[in-house]
Design a protein around this motif. Sequence first.
Motif, PDB file in Angstrom:
ATOM      1  N   ARG A   1       6.425  52.281 -56.364  1.00  0.00           N
ATOM      2  CA  ARG A   1       5.054  51.953 -56.802  1.00  0.00           C
ATOM      3  C   ARG A   1       4.176  51.672 -55.581  1.00  0.00           C
ATOM      4  O   ARG A   1       3.059  52.183 -55.469  1.00  0.00           O
ATOM      5  CB  ARG A   1       5.078  50.746 -57.739  1.00  0.00           C
TER       6      ARG A   1
ATOM      7  N   GLU B   1      -6.271  52.764 -58.207  1.00  0.00           N
ATOM      8  CA  GLU B   1      -7.388  51.861 -57.947  1.00  0.00           C
ATOM      9  C   GLU B   1      -7.460  51.345 -56.500  1.00  0.00           C
ATOM     10  O   GLU B   1      -8.554  51.242 -55.956  1.00  0.00           O
ATOM     11  CB  GLU B   1      -7.364  50.693 -58.925  1.00  0.00           C
TER      12      GLU B   1
ATOM     13  N   ARG C   1      -4.271  53.800 -63.429  1.00  0.00           N
ATOM     14  CA  ARG C   1      -5.283  52.994 -62.745  1.00  0.00           C
ATOM     15  C   ARG C   1      -4.670  52.079 -61.684  1.00  0.00           C
ATOM     16  O   ARG C   1      -5.180  51.940 -60.579  1.00  0.00           O
ATOM     17  CB  ARG C   1      -6.060  52.177 -63.771  1.00  0.00           C
ATOM     18  N   ASP C   2      -3.542  51.426 -62.003  1.00  0.00           N
ATOM     19  CA  ASP C   2      -2.883  50.516 -61.073  1.00  0.00           C
ATOM     20  C   ASP C   2      -2.449  51.223 -59.792  1.00  0.00           C
ATOM     21  O   ASP C   2      -2.443  50.634 -58.717  1.00  0.00           O
ATOM     22  CB  ASP C   2      -1.670  49.870 -61.765  1.00  0.00           C
TER      23      ASP C   2
ATOM     24  N   ARG D   1       0.916  53.969 -54.231  1.00  0.00           N
ATOM     25  CA  ARG D   1      -0.394  53.396 -53.899  1.00  0.00           C
ATOM     26  C   ARG D   1      -0.798  53.747 -52.470  1.00  0.00           C
ATOM     27  O   ARG D   1      -1.940  54.132 -52.211  1.00  0.00           O
ATOM     28  CB  ARG D   1      -0.360  51.872 -54.057  1.00  0.00           C
TER      29      ARG D   1
END
Length: 136
Positions: A89, A124, A120-121, A93
Amino acid sequence: MNYDTFVDQVAQRTRTSSDQAVALTRATLETLAERLTGGEVLDLAAQLPRPLQLVLKPSPRTESAERFGAAEFVARVAVRAGVGEPAARDAARAVFVTLREAISGGEFDDVVVQLPRDYRDLVEPAMAPGATLRRS
Protein backbone atom coordinates in the motif's frame (compact mmCIF):
# COMPACT_ATOMS: atom_id res chain seq x y z
CA MET A 1 12.01 12.47 -15.34
CA ASN A 2 14.61 9.82 -16.09
CA TYR A 3 14.52 6.23 -14.86
CA ASP A 4 17.13 6.62 -12.11
CA THR A 5 15.36 9.66 -10.67
CA PHE A 6 12.03 7.83 -10.72
CA VAL A 7 13.51 4.86 -8.83
CA ASP A 8 15.35 7.16 -6.39
CA GLN A 9 12.12 9.01 -5.61
CA VAL A 10 10.27 5.75 -4.93
CA ALA A 11 13.18 4.51 -2.78
CA GLN A 12 13.13 7.72 -0.72
CA ARG A 13 9.37 7.65 -0.28
CA THR A 14 9.30 3.98 0.71
CA ARG A 15 12.56 4.16 2.67
CA THR A 16 13.89 1.14 0.80
CA SER A 17 16.93 0.29 -1.32
CA SER A 18 17.05 1.07 -5.02
CA ASP A 19 16.67 -2.63 -5.83
CA GLN A 20 13.56 -2.88 -3.66
CA ALA A 21 12.20 0.35 -5.18
CA VAL A 22 12.60 -1.17 -8.65
CA ALA A 23 10.62 -4.26 -7.58
CA LEU A 24 7.91 -2.12 -5.95
CA THR A 25 7.68 0.18 -8.98
CA ARG A 26 7.45 -2.73 -11.43
CA ALA A 27 4.80 -4.48 -9.32
CA THR A 28 2.71 -1.32 -9.03
CA LEU A 29 2.95 -0.40 -12.72
CA GLU A 30 2.21 -3.97 -13.88
CA THR A 31 -0.88 -3.99 -11.69
CA LEU A 32 -1.91 -0.52 -12.85
CA ALA A 33 -1.58 -1.69 -16.47
CA GLU A 34 -4.09 -4.45 -15.74
CA ARG A 35 -6.55 -1.90 -14.32
CA LEU A 36 -6.33 0.59 -17.23
CA THR A 37 -7.59 0.27 -20.79
CA GLY A 38 -4.96 -0.57 -23.38
CA GLY A 39 -5.12 2.88 -24.93
CA GLU A 40 -4.53 4.56 -21.59
CA VAL A 41 -1.63 2.21 -20.86
CA LEU A 42 -0.03 3.32 -24.15
CA ASP A 43 -0.62 7.00 -23.35
CA LEU A 44 0.92 6.59 -19.89
CA ALA A 45 3.88 4.59 -21.18
CA ALA A 46 4.65 7.27 -23.78
CA GLN A 47 5.46 9.74 -20.98
CA LEU A 48 7.71 7.44 -18.95
CA PRO A 49 11.38 6.43 -19.32
CA ARG A 50 12.04 3.41 -21.55
CA PRO A 51 12.58 0.81 -18.78
CA LEU A 52 9.16 1.70 -17.33
CA GLN A 53 7.55 1.70 -20.78
CA LEU A 54 8.56 -1.95 -21.09
CA VAL A 55 6.81 -2.76 -17.80
CA LEU A 56 3.62 -1.11 -19.08
CA LYS A 57 3.67 -2.70 -22.52
CA PRO A 58 0.04 -3.62 -23.20
CA SER A 59 -0.93 -6.99 -24.59
CA PRO A 60 -4.15 -8.04 -26.33
CA ARG A 61 -5.55 -9.08 -22.94
CA THR A 62 -5.02 -5.55 -21.57
CA GLU A 63 -7.14 -3.82 -24.22
CA SER A 64 -10.03 -3.74 -21.80
CA ALA A 65 -9.41 -2.89 -18.18
CA GLU A 66 -9.85 -5.54 -15.54
CA ARG A 67 -12.30 -4.46 -12.86
CA PHE A 68 -10.89 -4.81 -9.38
CA GLY A 69 -10.88 -2.61 -6.33
CA ALA A 70 -8.11 -1.03 -4.32
CA ALA A 71 -7.79 -3.99 -1.92
CA GLU A 72 -7.18 -6.35 -4.85
CA PHE A 73 -4.75 -3.83 -6.37
CA VAL A 74 -2.71 -3.81 -3.14
CA ALA A 75 -2.87 -7.61 -2.88
CA ARG A 76 -1.54 -8.00 -6.44
CA VAL A 77 1.29 -5.54 -5.80
CA ALA A 78 2.18 -7.42 -2.60
CA VAL A 79 2.38 -10.77 -4.40
CA ARG A 80 4.38 -9.36 -7.32
CA ALA A 81 6.85 -7.53 -5.10
CA GLY A 82 7.05 -10.23 -2.44
CA VAL A 83 6.07 -7.87 0.39
CA GLY A 84 3.24 -7.60 2.88
CA GLU A 85 0.12 -5.63 2.08
CA PRO A 86 1.02 -2.61 4.30
CA ALA A 87 4.33 -2.24 2.40
CA ALA A 88 2.52 -2.73 -0.91
CA ARG A 89 0.00 0.00 0.00
CA ASP A 90 2.82 2.40 0.90
CA ALA A 91 4.64 1.50 -2.32
CA ALA A 92 1.56 2.11 -4.45
CA ARG A 93 1.13 5.54 -2.87
CA ALA A 94 4.81 6.34 -3.48
CA VAL A 95 4.61 5.25 -7.11
CA PHE A 96 1.45 7.32 -7.69
CA VAL A 97 3.13 10.42 -6.21
CA THR A 98 6.20 9.83 -8.36
CA LEU A 99 4.04 9.23 -11.43
CA ARG A 100 2.34 12.56 -10.80
CA GLU A 101 5.74 14.24 -10.90
CA ALA A 102 6.90 12.33 -13.98
CA ILE A 103 3.93 12.79 -16.32
CA SER A 104 1.70 15.66 -17.37
CA GLY A 105 -1.18 16.66 -15.14
CA GLY A 106 -3.64 15.84 -17.90
CA GLU A 107 -2.26 12.34 -18.32
CA PHE A 108 -2.32 11.75 -14.56
CA ASP A 109 -5.96 12.85 -14.51
CA ASP A 110 -6.69 10.44 -17.39
CA VAL A 111 -5.22 7.59 -15.33
CA VAL A 112 -7.04 8.52 -12.12
CA VAL A 113 -10.43 8.88 -13.81
CA GLN A 114 -10.27 5.17 -14.74
CA LEU A 115 -9.91 4.15 -11.09
CA PRO A 116 -12.98 3.69 -8.86
CA ARG A 117 -13.58 5.76 -5.76
CA ASP A 118 -12.07 3.17 -3.41
CA TYR A 119 -8.63 3.97 -4.87
CA ARG A 120 -8.80 7.42 -3.28
CA ASP A 121 -6.56 6.34 -0.37
CA LEU A 122 -3.85 5.26 -2.83
CA VAL A 123 -4.09 8.19 -5.22
CA GLU A 124 -4.93 11.10 -2.92
CA PRO A 125 -1.35 11.62 -1.62
CA ALA A 126 -0.34 12.36 -5.23
CA MET A 127 -3.03 14.99 -5.47
CA ALA A 128 -2.29 16.70 -2.15
CA PRO A 129 -0.78 20.18 -2.26
CA GLY A 130 2.96 19.94 -1.82
CA ALA A 131 3.09 16.25 -2.69
CA THR A 132 6.02 16.92 -5.00
CA LEU A 133 7.94 18.67 -2.22
CA ARG A 134 8.15 15.72 0.16
CA ARG A 135 11.69 14.74 0.93
CA SER A 136 13.07 12.16 3.35
